[in-house]
Design an enzyme around this catalytic site. Structure first.
Site, PDB file in Angstrom:
ATOM      1  CG  ASN A   7     -13.740  32.517 -37.934  1.00 40.94           C
ATOM      2  OD1 ASN A   7     -12.667  33.087 -37.699  1.00 40.94           O
ATOM      3  ND2 ASN A   7     -14.490  32.817 -38.982  1.00 40.94           N
ATOM      4  CE  LYS A  14     -18.450  35.810 -37.123  1.00 34.57           C
ATOM      5  NZ  LYS A  14     -17.463  36.160 -38.144  1.00 34.57           N
ATOM      6  NE  ARG A  91     -11.164  32.339 -41.688  1.00 32.07           N
ATOM      7  CZ  ARG A  91     -11.288  33.659 -41.684  1.00 32.07           C
ATOM      8  NH1 ARG A  91     -11.850  34.260 -40.656  1.00 32.07           N
ATOM      9  NH2 ARG A  91     -10.869  34.368 -42.687  1.00 32.07           N
ATOM     10  CG  HIS A 181     -12.210  34.630 -49.201  1.00 32.11           C
ATOM     11  ND1 HIS A 181     -12.354  35.705 -50.052  1.00 32.11           N
ATOM     12  CD2 HIS A 181     -12.717  35.027 -48.020  1.00 32.11           C
ATOM     13  CE1 HIS A 181     -12.928  36.702 -49.402  1.00 32.11           C
ATOM     14  NE2 HIS A 181     -13.155  36.315 -48.166  1.00 32.11           N
ATOM     15  N   GLY A 211     -18.419  38.866 -51.024  1.00 25.20           N
ATOM     16  CA  GLY A 211     -19.090  39.245 -49.780  1.00 25.20           C
ATOM     17  C   GLY A 211     -18.559  40.597 -49.347  1.00 25.20           C
ATOM     18  NE  ARG A 242     -11.065  43.618 -46.704  1.00 25.05           N
ATOM     19  CZ  ARG A 242     -11.168  42.302 -46.600  1.00 25.05           C
ATOM     20  NH1 ARG A 242     -10.383  41.518 -47.288  1.00 25.05           N
ATOM     21  NH2 ARG A 242     -12.057  41.763 -45.782  1.00 25.05           N
ATOM     22  N   GLY A 335     -22.559  37.106 -53.901  1.00 25.83           N
ATOM     23  CA  GLY A 335     -22.624  36.078 -54.950  1.00 25.83           C
ATOM     24  C   GLY A 335     -23.879  35.227 -54.860  1.00 25.83           C
ATOM     25  CD  GLU A 387     -15.338  30.570 -45.428  1.00 24.87           C
ATOM     26  OE1 GLU A 387     -14.195  31.010 -45.297  1.00 24.87           O
ATOM     27  OE2 GLU A 387     -16.347  31.302 -45.456  1.00 24.87           O
TER      28      GLU A 387
HETATM   29  P1  ADP Z   1     -18.382  38.417 -45.156  1.00 25.23           P
HETATM   30  O1  ADP Z   1     -17.338  38.657 -46.196  1.00 25.23           O
HETATM   31  O2  ADP Z   1     -18.312  39.382 -44.014  1.00 25.23           O
HETATM   32  O3  ADP Z   1     -18.541  36.969 -44.751  1.00 25.23           O
HETATM   33  P2  ADP Z   1     -20.948  38.029 -46.463  1.00 25.23           P
HETATM   34  O4  ADP Z   1     -20.487  36.902 -47.310  1.00 25.23           O
HETATM   35  O5  ADP Z   1     -21.933  37.774 -45.404  1.00 25.23           O
HETATM   36  O6  ADP Z   1     -19.731  38.839 -45.867  1.00 25.23           O
HETATM   37  O7  ADP Z   1     -21.538  39.125 -47.463  1.00 25.23           O
HETATM   38  C1  ADP Z   1     -21.989  40.367 -47.028  1.00 25.23           C
HETATM   39  C2  ADP Z   1     -22.484  41.129 -48.249  1.00 25.23           C
HETATM   40  O8  ADP Z   1     -23.535  40.374 -48.866  1.00 25.23           O
HETATM   41  C3  ADP Z   1     -23.008  42.506 -47.941  1.00 25.23           C
HETATM   42  O9  ADP Z   1     -22.515  43.432 -48.882  1.00 25.23           O
HETATM   43  C4  ADP Z   1     -24.503  42.312 -48.124  1.00 25.23           C
HETATM   44  O10 ADP Z   1     -25.129  43.473 -48.553  1.00 25.23           O
HETATM   45  C5  ADP Z   1     -24.561  41.260 -49.208  1.00 25.23           C
HETATM   46  N1  ADP Z   1     -25.876  40.629 -49.221  1.00 25.23           N
HETATM   47  C6  ADP Z   1     -26.449  39.878 -48.289  1.00 25.23           C
HETATM   48  N2  ADP Z   1     -27.716  39.585 -48.633  1.00 25.23           N
HETATM   49  C7  ADP Z   1     -27.935  40.193 -49.821  1.00 25.23           C
HETATM   50  C8  ADP Z   1     -29.035  40.276 -50.728  1.00 25.23           C
HETATM   51  N3  ADP Z   1     -30.188  39.690 -50.458  1.00 25.23           N
HETATM   52  N4  ADP Z   1     -28.854  40.971 -51.875  1.00 25.23           N
HETATM   53  C9  ADP Z   1     -27.677  41.565 -52.158  1.00 25.23           C
HETATM   54  N5  ADP Z   1     -26.608  41.521 -51.349  1.00 25.23           N
HETATM   55  C10 ADP Z   1     -26.741  40.841 -50.209  1.00 25.23           C
END
Ligand code: ADP
Length: 401
Positions: A7, A14, A91, A181, A211, A242, A335, A387
């Site tokens: 990626n 990555k 990717r 995504h 995320g 965003r 999520g 992914e």
């Molecule tokens: P990306 O879109 O960069 O792949 P991720 O899917 O890793 O991002 O998501 C990052 C987000 O997930 C951040 O806002 C982070 O705060 C949130 N996050 C990660 N762990 C937790 C947690 N334990 N509780 C709530 N939010 C979390």
């Protein structure tokens, strides 16, 4: 069969080496600050060890050489030589309306990806650099496969992907919703069907990938029929930095008032808005946002409320678009981890058959599982996305063919 999944961004790469016999990760890591040779850094993680070191990586070519050296030559090597890697899977963010599925890389495919650069100026040129570097380092005998973020959304009907702009401009500039995504939405929608024990072709599923970047898709009988991201990944939900969807007139008004160029405005909408903008620059991270809200910060509380409200709204609208819903699932950092987001997003949707089990929702973090109540008509699930695994599977299938 071992597959190296890549990626690549403009200054990062990555990677994950996956053993397809049991789909386990043999090693993974990241090359950062490529191009800034004095500060470029590689991380490398195997089952037992993790290292991080400065290595000069002026281009993506040295990044590939660095990871190959770590995998084959270092104290923590995981393979004997390069011939153990059967293929590489890459990717790609933007496949336009050219690519509706993953394909084997040829010179023509690389040119086509490059040709789509105007639609993804931050991503596609970087992918192309990485593809060319990979070819150079691995040679012509190791097949490469590309997997597109947009491909899964190519099944959307025209009424869902067109914008209400003059047709000549839509056509001239390929202006339409592409969605992003896609690899994640495809993986989790298929995985939840497996977990439920029903074919995806019999399920209406809403996939909430939340995320730093967030999008929601409506997946009807295994095919995406709508999604929240659009021409770029800026559309739809409020995200970490965003804005998500806003009235286009607000953008024009602000550009006029603040004398902003399109580049400045794009920067504001992509990097300074969302959680970060609403909290006046305090945070783009959901965990920090929640902590701030608990301390009484009103802006942080508002930003979280805004996103959760939008998630709820899209669940409702996508259920309407599909004529019903069987499964709602959550994935992505927020999520998968935020009990609060899932609870608030589902609250009040009992009228459409969505009822969370409060205890399961609180208990189940990280990991696959059902969190809806036994008498909920709609099943609600947490399904961690993967992914890289889907890229590896596509690569294997295409190479085997
Ligand atoms: P990306 O879109 O960069 O792949 P991720 O899917 O890793 O991002 O998501 C990052 C987000 O997930 C951040 O806002 C982070 O705060 C949130 N996050 C990660 N762990 C937790 C947690 N334990 N509780 C709530 N939010 C979390």
């Amino acid at each position: 069969m071992k597959i190296l999944v890549i990626n690549a961004g403009s200054s990062s790469l990555k990677y994950q080496l996956i053993d397809m016999t049991d789909e386990s990760v043999i090693c993974k890591g990241n090359c950062e600050r490529i191009g800034d040779a004095e500060n470029s850094l590689v991380s490398y993680k195997t089952a037992d060890h993790k290292i991080e070191k400065l290595v000069p990586m002026p281009t993506h070519t040295e990044a590939f050489e660095t990871i190959i050296d770590l995998m084959t030559n270092s104290e923590y090597k995981v393979i004997n030589d390069l011939s153990e890697i059967s293929a590489t899977g890459h990717r790609i963010v933007q496949g336009g309306d050219i690519f509706s599925e993953s394909v084997l890389v040829t010179d023509k495919v690389i040119d086509q990806i490059e040709g789509l650069s105007e639609l993804a100026p931050l991503h596609n040129p970087a992918h192309v650099k990485a593809l060319r570097a990979c070819k150079k380092v691995f040679g012509d005998n190791v097949p490469m496969v590309v997997v597109f973020d947009t491909a899964f959304h190519q099944t959307m009907p025209q009424k869902a992907y067109m914008y209400g702009l003059p047709m000549e401009y839509s056509e001239k500039y390929n202006l339409r919703k592409y969605g992003f995504h896609g690899t994640s939405h495809r993986y989790v929608s298929a995985r939840v069907a497996e977990l439920i024990g029903k074919p995806a072709s019999e399920l209406k599923t809403i996939t909430c990938h939340l995320g730093n970047g967030s999008s929601i898709s409506a997946v009807k009988y295994g095919k995406c029929i709508d999604t929240t991201m659009g021409f770029t990944p800026l559309d739809g939900l409020l995200m970490g930095t965003r804005s998500g969807a806003i009235d286009p007139s607000a953008v024009l008004y602000l550009m006029d008032k603040e004398n902003m160029t399109p580049t400045e405005m794009s920067n504001l909408l992509n990097k300074k808005s969302g959680y970060l903008g609403v909290t006046r620059g305090l945070t783009s991270d959901d965990r920090d946002l929640r902590a701030l809200a608990l301390e009484g910060n009103q802006d942080a509380a508002l930003a979280g409320d805004m996103q959760r409200y939008e998630v709820k709204k899209y669940i409702g609208s996508f259920a309407a678009a599909m004529g019903g819903v069987d499964v709602v699932l959550f994935t992505g950092g927020i999520g998968e981890n935020s009990t609060l987001t899932r609870e608030v997003a589902c609250k009040g949707l009992e009228f459409m058959g969505i009822k969370l089990d409060k205890e399961l929702n609180e208990k189940l973090n990280r990991g696959e599982g059902k969190i809806s109540a036994a008498d909920s008509k709609v099943q609600v699930w947490i399904v961690p996305t993967n992914e890289e695994l889907l890229i590896a599977r596509d690569t294997r299938d295409i190479v085997n063919k």
